[in-house]
Design a protein around this motif. Sequence first.
Motif: not given
Length: 113
Positions: A68-70, A76-79, A53-60, A62-63
């Motif tokens: 991806l919020q929807y 892991e696959d997405e990263l 959970d600490n790896l994903v930039d949910r404010e970026g 690309e997200y």
Amino acid sequence: MNIQIFGTLKCQETKKAQRYFKERGIPFQFINLSEKGLSKGELNSVKAAVGADNLVDREGKEYGRLNLQYLTHNIEDELLQHPLLLKTPIVRNGSRATVGYKPDAWKEWLEHQ
């Protein structure tokens, strides 16, 4: 010490991390996430150190671009497919890793090498 810094050329935090190690004369390998992502092994190593959970930039950007919020997705696959989803910088030293600018953790690495 085998330091790897994963980030992008435009990321200010990544630039600060690079400067931290340069100023101390510590060699590092820079991996530009705009060109190349983490391998599955690297991702697993970093994930074990900091948590997925600490790896994903949910404010970026690309997200949001990938909506991806929807969507239901395997993070892991997405990263692995979209390295720009990662928070930067990721600084890795063997099995230890940090996400973001963490000079206190890096200092501890240097003291206990």
